[in-house]
Motif scaffolding. Sequence first.
Motif, PDB file in Angstrom:
ATOM      1  N   ILE A 141       0.851  -1.181   0.000  1.00  0.00           N
ATOM      2  CA  ILE A 141       0.000   0.000   0.000  1.00  0.00           C
ATOM      3  C   ILE A 141       0.892   1.239   0.000  1.00  0.00           C
ATOM      4  O   ILE A 141       1.831   1.322   0.791  1.00  0.00           O
ATOM      5  CB  ILE A 141      -0.880   0.029   1.279  1.00  0.00           C
ATOM      6  N   LEU A 142       0.610   2.166  -0.881  1.00  0.00           N
ATOM      7  CA  LEU A 142       1.374   3.409  -0.930  1.00  0.00           C
ATOM      8  C   LEU A 142       0.504   4.546  -0.389  1.00  0.00           C
ATOM      9  O   LEU A 142      -0.514   4.878  -0.988  1.00  0.00           O
ATOM     10  CB  LEU A 142       1.795   3.692  -2.383  1.00  0.00           C
ATOM     11  N   GLY A 143       0.907   5.086   0.737  1.00  0.00           N
ATOM     12  CA  GLY A 143       0.249   6.293   1.248  1.00  0.00           C
ATOM     13  C   GLY A 143      -0.648   6.057   2.446  1.00  0.00           C
ATOM     14  O   GLY A 143      -1.462   5.122   2.458  1.00  0.00           O
ATOM     15  N   ALA A 144      -0.436   6.889   3.489  1.00  0.00           N
ATOM     16  CA  ALA A 144      -1.287   6.843   4.678  1.00  0.00           C
ATOM     17  C   ALA A 144      -1.911   8.210   4.948  1.00  0.00           C
ATOM     18  O   ALA A 144      -2.915   8.307   5.656  1.00  0.00           O
ATOM     19  CB  ALA A 144      -0.471   6.417   5.890  1.00  0.00           C
ATOM     20  N   SER A 145      -1.333   9.265   4.366  1.00  0.00           N
ATOM     21  CA  SER A 145      -1.756  10.620   4.714  1.00  0.00           C
ATOM     22  C   SER A 145      -3.200  10.918   4.285  1.00  0.00           C
ATOM     23  O   SER A 145      -3.806  11.860   4.780  1.00  0.00           O
ATOM     24  CB  SER A 145      -0.836  11.653   4.073  1.00  0.00           C
ATOM     25  N   TRP A 146      -3.729  10.110   3.398  1.00  0.00           N
ATOM     26  CA  TRP A 146      -5.125  10.286   2.962  1.00  0.00           C
ATOM     27  C   TRP A 146      -6.102   9.967   4.101  1.00  0.00           C
ATOM     28  O   TRP A 146      -7.261  10.329   4.047  1.00  0.00           O
ATOM     29  CB  TRP A 146      -5.422   9.388   1.754  1.00  0.00           C
ATOM     30  N   LEU A 147      -5.590   9.289   5.153  1.00  0.00           N
ATOM     31  CA  LEU A 147      -6.465   8.854   6.252  1.00  0.00           C
ATOM     32  C   LEU A 147      -6.608   9.921   7.339  1.00  0.00           C
ATOM     33  O   LEU A 147      -7.522   9.850   8.143  1.00  0.00           O
ATOM     34  CB  LEU A 147      -5.847   7.604   6.907  1.00  0.00           C
ATOM     35  N   VAL A 148      -5.627  10.803   7.428  1.00  0.00           N
ATOM     36  CA  VAL A 148      -5.635  11.764   8.538  1.00  0.00           C
ATOM     37  C   VAL A 148      -5.525  13.208   8.038  1.00  0.00           C
ATOM     38  O   VAL A 148      -4.727  13.490   7.141  1.00  0.00           O
ATOM     39  CB  VAL A 148      -4.459  11.484   9.530  1.00  0.00           C
ATOM     40  N   PRO A 149      -6.358  14.099   8.603  1.00  0.00           N
ATOM     41  CA  PRO A 149      -6.278  15.508   8.206  1.00  0.00           C
ATOM     42  C   PRO A 149      -4.869  16.037   8.462  1.00  0.00           C
ATOM     43  O   PRO A 149      -4.217  15.544   9.394  1.00  0.00           O
ATOM     44  CB  PRO A 149      -7.289  16.209   9.123  1.00  0.00           C
ATOM     45  N   PRO A 150      -4.338  16.948   7.735  1.00  0.00           N
ATOM     46  CA  PRO A 150      -5.004  17.726   6.666  1.00  0.00           C
ATOM     47  C   PRO A 150      -4.943  17.086   5.282  1.00  0.00           C
ATOM     48  O   PRO A 150      -5.079  17.762   4.279  1.00  0.00           O
ATOM     49  CB  PRO A 150      -4.201  19.027   6.693  1.00  0.00           C
ATOM     50  N   TYR A 151      -4.717  15.758   5.218  1.00  0.00           N
ATOM     51  CA  TYR A 151      -4.713  15.026   3.941  1.00  0.00           C
ATOM     52  C   TYR A 151      -3.706  15.614   2.944  1.00  0.00           C
ATOM     53  O   TYR A 151      -4.050  15.982   1.819  1.00  0.00           O
ATOM     54  CB  TYR A 151      -6.126  14.982   3.329  1.00  0.00           C
ATOM     55  N   LYS A 152      -2.456  15.714   3.403  1.00  0.00           N
ATOM     56  CA  LYS A 152      -1.362  16.203   2.535  1.00  0.00           C
ATOM     57  C   LYS A 152      -0.230  15.166   2.551  1.00  0.00           C
ATOM     58  O   LYS A 152       0.086  14.612   3.616  1.00  0.00           O
ATOM     59  CB  LYS A 152      -0.768  17.515   3.079  1.00  0.00           C
ATOM     60  N   TRP A 153       0.414  14.927   1.409  1.00  0.00           N
ATOM     61  CA  TRP A 153       1.555  14.003   1.394  1.00  0.00           C
ATOM     62  C   TRP A 153       2.737  14.616   2.111  1.00  0.00           C
ATOM     63  O   TRP A 153       2.988  15.819   2.014  1.00  0.00           O
ATOM     64  CB  TRP A 153       1.966  13.647  -0.047  1.00  0.00           C
ATOM     65  N   MET A 154       3.476  13.754   2.828  1.00  0.00           N
ATOM     66  CA  MET A 154       4.624  14.220   3.628  1.00  0.00           C
ATOM     67  C   MET A 154       5.956  13.874   2.963  1.00  0.00           C
ATOM     68  O   MET A 154       7.014  14.085   3.540  1.00  0.00           O
ATOM     69  CB  MET A 154       4.584  13.568   5.022  1.00  0.00           C
ATOM     70  N   PHE A 155       5.911  13.247   1.811  1.00  0.00           N
ATOM     71  CA  PHE A 155       7.163  12.868   1.109  1.00  0.00           C
ATOM     72  C   PHE A 155       6.831  12.755  -0.374  1.00  0.00           C
ATOM     73  O   PHE A 155       5.658  12.871  -0.765  1.00  0.00           O
ATOM     74  CB  PHE A 155       7.703  11.540   1.661  1.00  0.00           C
ATOM     75  N   ASP A 156       7.872  12.536  -1.192  1.00  0.00           N
ATOM     76  CA  ASP A 156       7.670  12.318  -2.625  1.00  0.00           C
ATOM     77  C   ASP A 156       7.615  10.812  -2.888  1.00  0.00           C
ATOM     78  O   ASP A 156       8.305  10.046  -2.203  1.00  0.00           O
ATOM     79  CB  ASP A 156       8.846  12.876  -3.438  1.00  0.00           C
ATOM     80  N   ALA A 157       6.836  10.423  -3.882  1.00  0.00           N
ATOM     81  CA  ALA A 157       6.831   9.015  -4.308  1.00  0.00           C
ATOM     82  C   ALA A 157       7.150   8.971  -5.795  1.00  0.00           C
ATOM     83  O   ALA A 157       6.493   9.639  -6.597  1.00  0.00           O
ATOM     84  CB  ALA A 157       5.479   8.373  -4.031  1.00  0.00           C
ATOM     85  N   ARG A 158       8.186   8.181  -6.139  1.00  0.00           N
ATOM     86  CA  ARG A 158       8.653   8.127  -7.530  1.00  0.00           C
ATOM     87  C   ARG A 158       8.680   6.677  -8.007  1.00  0.00           C
ATOM     88  O   ARG A 158       9.150   5.794  -7.273  1.00  0.00           O
ATOM     89  CB  ARG A 158      10.070   8.726  -7.594  1.00  0.00           C
ATOM     90  N   ALA A 159       8.162   6.447  -9.207  1.00  0.00           N
ATOM     91  CA  ALA A 159       8.233   5.084  -9.768  1.00  0.00           C
ATOM     92  C   ALA A 159       9.671   4.839 -10.210  1.00  0.00           C
ATOM     93  O   ALA A 159      10.197   5.582 -11.039  1.00  0.00           O
ATOM     94  CB  ALA A 159       7.279   4.951 -10.947  1.00  0.00           C
ATOM     95  N   VAL A 160      10.318   3.805  -9.647  1.00  0.00           N
ATOM     96  CA  VAL A 160      11.702   3.489 -10.023  1.00  0.00           C
ATOM     97  C   VAL A 160      11.693   2.718 -11.337  1.00  0.00           C
ATOM     98  O   VAL A 160      12.591   2.831 -12.165  1.00  0.00           O
ATOM     99  CB  VAL A 160      12.365   2.620  -8.920  1.00  0.00           C
ATOM    100  N   GLU A 161      10.665   1.912 -11.526  1.00  0.00           N
ATOM    101  CA  GLU A 161      10.483   1.191 -12.774  1.00  0.00           C
ATOM    102  C   GLU A 161       9.014   1.327 -13.156  1.00  0.00           C
ATOM    103  O   GLU A 161       8.232   1.892 -12.382  1.00  0.00           O
ATOM    104  CB  GLU A 161      10.889  -0.280 -12.611  1.00  0.00           C
ATOM    105  N   LEU A 162       8.668   0.847 -14.344  1.00  0.00           N
ATOM    106  CA  LEU A 162       7.259   0.913 -14.741  1.00  0.00           C
ATOM    107  C   LEU A 162       6.399   0.293 -13.640  1.00  0.00           C
ATOM    108  O   LEU A 162       6.638  -0.844 -13.234  1.00  0.00           O
ATOM    109  CB  LEU A 162       7.063   0.158 -16.052  1.00  0.00           C
ATOM    110  N   THR A 163       5.427   1.052 -13.164  1.00  0.00           N
ATOM    111  CA  THR A 163       4.639   0.589 -12.018  1.00  0.00           C
ATOM    112  C   THR A 163       3.156   0.644 -12.360  1.00  0.00           C
ATOM    113  O   THR A 163       2.661   1.648 -12.880  1.00  0.00           O
ATOM    114  CB  THR A 163       4.944   1.474 -10.786  1.00  0.00           C
ATOM    115  N   ARG A 164       2.490  -0.460 -12.091  1.00  0.00           N
ATOM    116  CA  ARG A 164       1.033  -0.489 -12.263  1.00  0.00           C
ATOM    117  C   ARG A 164       0.408  -0.591 -10.886  1.00  0.00           C
ATOM    118  O   ARG A 164       0.887  -1.329 -10.032  1.00  0.00           O
ATOM    119  CB  ARG A 164       0.605  -1.679 -13.109  1.00  0.00           C
ATOM    120  N   ALA A 165      -0.663   0.162 -10.715  1.00  0.00           N
ATOM    121  CA  ALA A 165      -1.281   0.200  -9.386  1.00  0.00           C
ATOM    122  C   ALA A 165      -2.785   0.375  -9.539  1.00  0.00           C
ATOM    123  O   ALA A 165      -3.279   0.749 -10.603  1.00  0.00           O
ATOM    124  CB  ALA A 165      -0.704   1.364  -8.591  1.00  0.00           C
TER     125      ALA A 165
END
Lengths: 279, 154
Positions: B80-104
């Motif tokens: 699972i990618l990401g937890a910040s969607w669960l708690v206010p203020p619903y903002k990402w706290m880091f960057d997420a980068r696909a290292v290789e082709l990623t399907r999600a």
Amino acid sequence: MTAAFPANAFVPTAYRVIRQRREMRDVATLELSAAAGELPTFAPGQFNMLYAFGVGEVAISVSGDPGNRGRFVHTLRAVGAVSTALARLEAGQMLGLRGPFGTGWPMTAAVGSDLVIIAGGLGLAPLRPALYHLLSHRADYGGITVLYGTRHPRDILYRREIERWRRRLDLDIEITVDHADRAWHGHVGVVPALIPRAAIDPENTFALVCGPEAMMRFTVAGLRDAGLAPERIYLSMERNMKCALGLCGRCQFGPTFICKDGPVMRFDRILQIFATREI
Amino acid sequence: MEGLDSILAEQPFFAALEPELSKIVSGCARNRRFDAGSYIFHEGDDADEFYLIRHGRVALEMVAPGQAPVVFNTLGSGDILGASWLVPPYKWMFDARAVELTRAVGIDAKCLRGKCEADHHLGYEMMKRFLPVFVRRLHATRLQILDVYGKRGK
Ligand SMILES: Cc1cc2nc3c(=O)[nH]c(=O)nc-3n(C[C@H](O)[C@H](O)[C@H](O)COP(=O)(O)OP(=O)(O)OC[C@H]3O[C@@H](n4cnc5c(N)ncnc54)[C@H](O)[C@@H]3O)c2cc1C
Ligand code: FES
């Protein structure tokens, strides 16, 4: 009573450094040959007491190939007076050696089974002889997975050898680091996090684990979550040593002595003491 | 094309989720694809979607001013990618980068939060799945902080 001890159990024998390789800033690998006489054989997982003349003696695992009878190979990190003196030795210089001592990895019990080898940092050194053994008796074992964790990509031990092993089709090697920059395309995270990704068949797998104690605690928890029974998990434990003969009590770990009952121990036999802090 | 609810059902994360609940979740889901090197989100962006990674590898990065980005974790298939969607203020706290082709599978956070609010049974089933993931990550982070591979006491 002393007959059960190796010939050089009490007095170090002179060994010559025939090669020194600097693995990292503070880590060196020494290849040693006996100044006279034959080299004793060793089992993967065993250790020697290395004596830096005039400084002192420390326990260091054998990290070389058990099939190579002509020399002992040791990989050590300079942390204090003795290990620093040893790590500075160069080809041609002498040291004292007693051993080999202690229990080894379950190479016989694991025949016919899969193996997962989990190493953290310098913990790869005592596991390398097991890997050499597995690869030279490849047909005797099932799947072999190596999970290796270290601090940073530049701290990967035996890098060239690992690159060679990674090209083999009969061995899976996954490496993870605690921190990396963007040039690193591998895993980042702790080594126990690799366990759920490795397809482990718990009924048919032996786990051999060596690394810092905190890493081993988390790793054992991960292996237990994956369904491995305690009697299929082997750990190599470290305690400071003096006699290495089960006589002085310096290496006591609960009711056991690491120098003679270990360093390699089956987890079900130390389950209680492993869970207790400060032993 | 595979239906999203059957894709979700194959994921260990949603294992044993009742089919009706799985349908509700898939109503908030869509297929996503990220090319190697592309960013999935950046620190400070709205956390309005989170991801169940099907294939590929994602690096989580933090940037300190004047320093090169540090990768502190990588995620792969089944994660699972990401937890910040669960708690206010619903903002990402880091960057997420696909290292290789990623399907999600991307799950609309607002949509799922709304459905969990309306149906607490669904909400509880979701929490039972998310909480162990986050606790495991917390433990792993603690081990990482111990910096166990160096000289002791350093
Ligand atoms: C069975 C066994 C096998 C071992 N195999 C190896 C091996 O293959 N390679 C190797 O490098 N070491 C190995 N060790 C550890 C090694 O014995 C110690 O690092 C050594 O005793 C340190 O002695 P010193 O006099 O140099 O340092 P000390 O003066 O004893 O310690 C100096 C400082 O280093 C810290 N320190 C001590 N030991 C360690 C350690 N293991 N890791 C990190 N910090 C430490 C101490 O807390 C102290 O702060 C093994 C130990 C055992 C018991
Ligand atoms: S070192 Fe003396 S008993 Fe083990």
